[in-house]
Write an enzyme that holds these catalytic residues in place. Structure first.
Site, mmCIF file in Angstrom:
data_model
loop_
_atom_site.group_PDB
_atom_site.id
_atom_site.type_symbol
_atom_site.label_atom_id
_atom_site.label_comp_id
_atom_site.label_asym_id
_atom_site.label_seq_id
_atom_site.Cartn_x
_atom_site.Cartn_y
_atom_site.Cartn_z
ATOM 1 N N HIS A 94 0.807 -1.232 0.000
ATOM 2 C CA HIS A 94 0.000 0.000 0.000
ATOM 3 C C HIS A 94 0.828 1.263 0.000
ATOM 4 C CE1 HIS A 94 -3.934 -1.914 1.014
ATOM 5 N NE2 HIS A 94 -3.135 -2.834 1.523
ATOM 6 N N LYS B 178 -7.927 13.752 4.693
ATOM 7 C CA LYS B 178 -7.023 12.604 4.628
ATOM 8 C C LYS B 178 -6.025 12.777 5.751
ATOM 9 C CE LYS B 178 -6.101 14.015 0.351
ATOM 10 N NZ LYS B 178 -6.392 12.805 -0.404
ATOM 11 N N ARG B 179 -5.234 11.738 6.038
ATOM 12 C CA ARG B 179 -4.215 11.925 7.053
ATOM 13 C C ARG B 179 -3.274 13.073 6.672
ATOM 14 N NH1 ARG B 179 -3.693 8.084 11.413
ATOM 15 N NH2 ARG B 179 -1.740 9.181 11.832
ATOM 16 N N LYS C 230 1.253 14.257 0.961
ATOM 17 C CA LYS C 230 -0.109 14.576 0.501
ATOM 18 C C LYS C 230 -0.273 16.075 0.237
ATOM 19 C CE LYS C 230 -2.088 10.683 3.148
ATOM 20 N NZ LYS C 230 -2.847 9.815 2.217
ATOM 21 N N THR D 256 -8.420 6.525 -1.698
ATOM 22 C CA THR D 256 -9.773 5.982 -1.832
ATOM 23 C C THR D 256 -10.784 7.098 -1.571
ATOM 24 O OG1 THR D 256 -9.501 5.170 0.427
ATOM 25 C CG2 THR D 256 -9.332 3.557 -1.346
ATOM 26 N N LYS E 258 -14.519 8.250 -3.364
ATOM 27 C CA LYS E 258 -15.757 8.593 -2.643
ATOM 28 C C LYS E 258 -16.295 9.944 -3.104
ATOM 29 C CE LYS E 258 -13.827 5.931 1.135
ATOM 30 N NZ LYS E 258 -12.906 5.986 2.289
#
Ligand code: 26W
Length: 827
Positions: free
Chosen positions: A369, A560-561, A566, A670, A674
């Site tokens: 992952h 998100k984290r 990111k 993910t 969504k």
């Protein structure tokens, strides 16, 4: 005896599927389960009684599913995952049983509102982020598809910490999710299994004169299984999720109690029970902590023991194990299962090594992952050898055999052996868990097309050259039951009115909505759904956090984290830049569509830069929201404690989905799926599953920006100098200078200095390199948003073309490419 019992078992029947049947059962639970009358019942009493009533409707199906799976002896999937981020259970169970209306009506007749009881549930946050939520989506899909599956994991007493903000800085609190009762779990202390740790190994000669090794452990703990129902969507199936909780063994306390050391004995008990006490909140930077390895071995040893001793029939020939089971390894966290199965076969069952290895290699498959090298787990040999001495020997033997094979294929290639060795020598002798998983696994997969490609080319190149057929891709997916039907009832109704209800179990059928993008009346209804969802969010944030959202604005969401790769910082720079341009008079605030920037993110408690970034977002928010010059145009909100429950209200309200990781760093994402399924447009880089989302929804319905992975690679290789972007781009310089000036910290220049100097001098994730491209893309967003009809059309097309991202499809891909298992035949 067993025979008689089987014959005399009365059928288990669910309570009557009617309002009266429900009310009767609910009151019975309230009276006899909670021991209160309706007049005296608290909201929690009512919630617990409701949860127990709903699970009674599932019980007959659960028992029947287990019986049928036992009878069929079909190949099962054992999903091994240290994390399951389940979200609330009540609504999901109501939807699965189609009970929502009955329950609503029944409760109303007693003067109770279903929505009040819904809010009483504390979600089980037994995961960090994407990987844990993916596991929850996968077990949902397998149940809905009638595929035999057991999910195995850990019942942490404390899940992911509860996030609060004190003066804008993250402060963590313990997640006491069990304190008000846990109505969804079924503990089975009588079925506890023993797990051993420590000690040493010894050689001996067995009765047949064969030299063998046995493990002489030093201490042990009990694993108590807690079963959870995993209901399929209106298909009469309920699969099992089995989470393990650690308890002290009797033998353990007896020895110490008898020595008279009462207090030590109690302390030892606590020591054992520590194993399942708390979820490690680190996401992607493994800490190499002994307790974490204990957790990993604990749940994996319990799970294999459980499958072999309880799920398989007593006379099962383990040589046929690969026909009955595939252990899917969710990242490297459960990889210690490989030497554990070898130990059982070789030491306990007394098989030959080669025989055991042949079977083991067919029983495991590994999903990776990540792409960040620092996220790949390694365990120091010293630590592993102390905790699991026999497993370390087995790993060495696996490595020796493997390297001998490689040496045969590539004679004299010493460097290659060193590169491919499961044992790393530097900086410390340690076990590379991803290599062990790759050597042992029948298949290795990445989680999006780009990720799987990079996994082959960059992370495991020698292995993919050695075993080209071992590597495959399965792009992630999300469950439409939770993330559309449950989270977005208004959109679900609109879709069902348009194309019928079949889409919920066959999400590709959303395509049938495509022509409606050109239907003005449908677009009007679609916008009404969005507006309704925004109001719902607004009401929730007001209630939950005292946050007020402006009436009519574009909702731009990044949830998100918190992680540097990111690039939440890139989003902050965008906001600061807009703010700075407005107050300096360069930009007319009425010339851009009003926007709400919403964030949700937890930072690992030890991750300094991430925590600073949280503080920066909050501080920028405070200044921007209080400044009359930008009032109405820019609003920043950051509700604390982002979790599955909040996601369910936030995502359906979003107009714009921020997926802005540096290309080549986000394995899949993910959340991106969504948002698209709920009708948000994406602004994103060419990374993870964004690539596939854009291909499917079409370039014209996606705001792409930024360097692509090969460009990132080239720039880094050539030598990246972030300060040159700062010097050459005045807009960027002004934004950074404003942060550096202390404008968001009451004039204190030191508070955010680490972020500024990191951006200027290091910027590992190329925020500055992508800044201008991001701003340009945001200008395109503004322009597109002004054309309401065109925007709505794009949003509808995002929904219609995202059916591929169902976790059902992902599960079919695992079945076809990896598991080769079959759904149970329909009744
Ligand atoms: C502490 C060690 C550790 C290391 C990695 C803990 C947790 C992790 C996870 C792999 C982090 C994670 O959730 N990864 C995400 O997995 C998702 C599901 O495949 C992907 O969509 C995300 O891109 C990936 O970051």
């Amino acid at each position: 005896m067993t025979e008689n019992r089987a014959n005399s078992t009365a059928p288990v029947t669910a309570p009557q599927h009617s309002v009266e049947g429900f009310v009767k059962e609910f009151l019975r639970e309230l009276h006899f389960g909670q021991g209160v009358t309706l007049e005296r019942a608290s909201v929690n009493d009512e919630y617990l009684a409701l949860a127990r009533t709903v699970r009674e409707y599932l019980m007959a199906r659960w028992l029947e599913t287990v019986r049928r799976q036992r009878d069929a002896q079909a190949k099962s999937v054992a999903y091994l995952s240290a994390e399951y981020l389940l979200g609330r259970q009540l609504d999901n169970a109501l939807i699965a049983t189609d009970m929502t209306e009955i329950v609503e009506e029944g409760l109303a007749s007693l003067g109770i509102e279903l929505s009040t009881l819904r809010e009483q549930e504390v979600e089980p946050g037994l995961g960090n982020g994407g990987l844990g939520r993916l596991a929850a989506c996968f077990v949902d899909s397998l149940a809905t598809m009638s595929v035999p599956c057991i999910g195995y994991g850990i019942r942490y007493e404390y899940g992911i910490f509860r996030q609060t903000f004190v003066d804008g800085f993250q402060v963590e609190q313990a997640d006491t999710w069990l304190t008000l009762g846990a109505p969804w779990e079924f503990p089975h202390p009588e079925a506890a299994v023993t797990v051993h740790f420590g000690g040493s190994t010894e050689r001996y000669t067995d009765d047949d004169g064969v030299e063998r090794t046995r493990w002489v452990p030093a201490w042990d703990v009990l694993g108590v299984p807690y079963n959870y129902m995993v209901p399929g969507y209106q298909n009469g199936r309920v699969n099992t999720l089995r989470l393990w909780s650690a308890r002290a063994t009797k033998a353990f306390d007896l020895a110490i109690f008898n020595s008279g050391e009462y207090v030590d004995a109690v302390r030892a008990q606590t020591f054992a029970e520590n194993i399942s006490k708390v979820l490690y909140p680190e996401d992607s930077t493994p800490q190499g902590k002994e307790l974490r390895l204990q957790q990993q071995y604990f749940f994996v040893a319990c799970s294999i023991r459980d499958f072999v001793d309880n799920v398989l029939p007593a006379d099962f020939d383990l040589h046929n194990l690969p026909d009955r089971i595939i252990f899917q390894l969710n990242d490297t966290h459960p990889v210690i299962a490989v030497p554990e199965l070898m130990r059982i076969l070789v030491d306990e069952k007394k098989w030959d090594w080669d025989e055991a290895w042949a079977v083991t290699q067919k029983c495991f498959a590994y999903t990776c992952h990540t792409l960040l090298p620092e996220a790949l787990e390694v365990w120091p040999v010293a630590l592993l050898g102390k905790l699991l001495p026999r497993h370390l020997e087995i790993i060495y033997r696996i490595n020796d055999d493997f390297l001998a094979e490689v040496a045969q294929r590539y004679p004299g290639d010493e460097l290659r052996l060193r590169r491919m060795s499961i044992i790393a020598e530097y900086p410390e002798r340690s076990v590379r868990m991803a290599f062990l998983a790759t050597v042992a696994g029948a298949k290795v997969n990445g989680v999006a097309a780009l990720h799987s490609q990079l996994l082959r080319d960059k992370v495991l190149p020698d292995f993919s050259e050695y075993w080209p057929d071992k590597f495959t891709n399965v792009t992630n997916g999300v469950t439409p039951r939770r993330f559309v039907r449950l989270a977005n009832p208004a959109l679900s109704e609109l879709i069902t009115d348009a194309i019928g209800p079949g889409w919920l179990t066959d999400l590709a059928r959303l395509r049938e909505m495509e022509p409606l993008a050109d239907d003005a009346e449908f677009r009007e209804k679609f916008r009404a759904v969005k507006a309704h969802n925004k109001q719902r969010l607004s009401a929730l944030l007001q209630r939950r956090d005292g946050i007020t959202l402006p009436g009519d604005a574009m909702l731009d969401v990044m949830v998100k984290r918190l992680h540097e790769y990111k690039r939440q910082t890139l989003k902050v720079l965008h906001i600061v830049s807009l703010y700075e341009r407005i107050i300096s008079g360069e930009l007319d605030p009425t010339s851009i569509p009003p926007r709400v920037f919403a964030f949700g993110a937890k930072a690992a408690p030890g991750y300094k830069m991430a925590k600073q970034t949280i503080a920066l977002i909050n501080h920028v928010g405070r200044v921007v929201n209080d400044d009359p010059r930008v009032k109405g145009a820019l609003t920043v909100v950051f509700p604390p404690n982002y979790n599955v429950t909040l996601a369910e209200t936030l995502i359906p309200a979003a107009d714009l989905s921020e997926q802005i990781s540096l290309a080549g760093k986000e394995a899949s994402g993910t959340g991106n799926m969504k948002f698209a399924l709920n009708g948000a447009l994406t602004i994103g880089t060419d990374d993870g599953a964004n690539v596939e989302i854009r291909e499917l929804v079409g370039d014209e319905n996606f705001f792409l920006f930024g360097l692509v992975e090969p460009e990132v690679d080239a720039l880094v290789t050539a030598g990246y100098h972030p300060s040159s972007y700062y010097e050459e781009n005045p807009t960027l310089r002004r934004a950074i200078d404003r942060i550096a000036s202390g404008a968001f910290a009451g004039g204190d220049r030191t508070v955010f200095e680490p972020i500024v100097s990191n951006l200027l001098h290091e910027d590992r994730f190329l925020v500055l390199a992508d800044f201008q491209a991001y701003l340009d893309a945001q200008d395109r967003v503004d322009a597109a948003y002004r054309d309401t009809e065109a925007w709505t059309r794009s949003a509808i097309l995002n929904v219609a073309r995202s059916g591929y991202f169902s976790s059902d499809r992902a599960m079919w891909d695992y079945i076809d490419r990896i598991w080769h298992s079959q759904p149970l035949a329909a009744r």
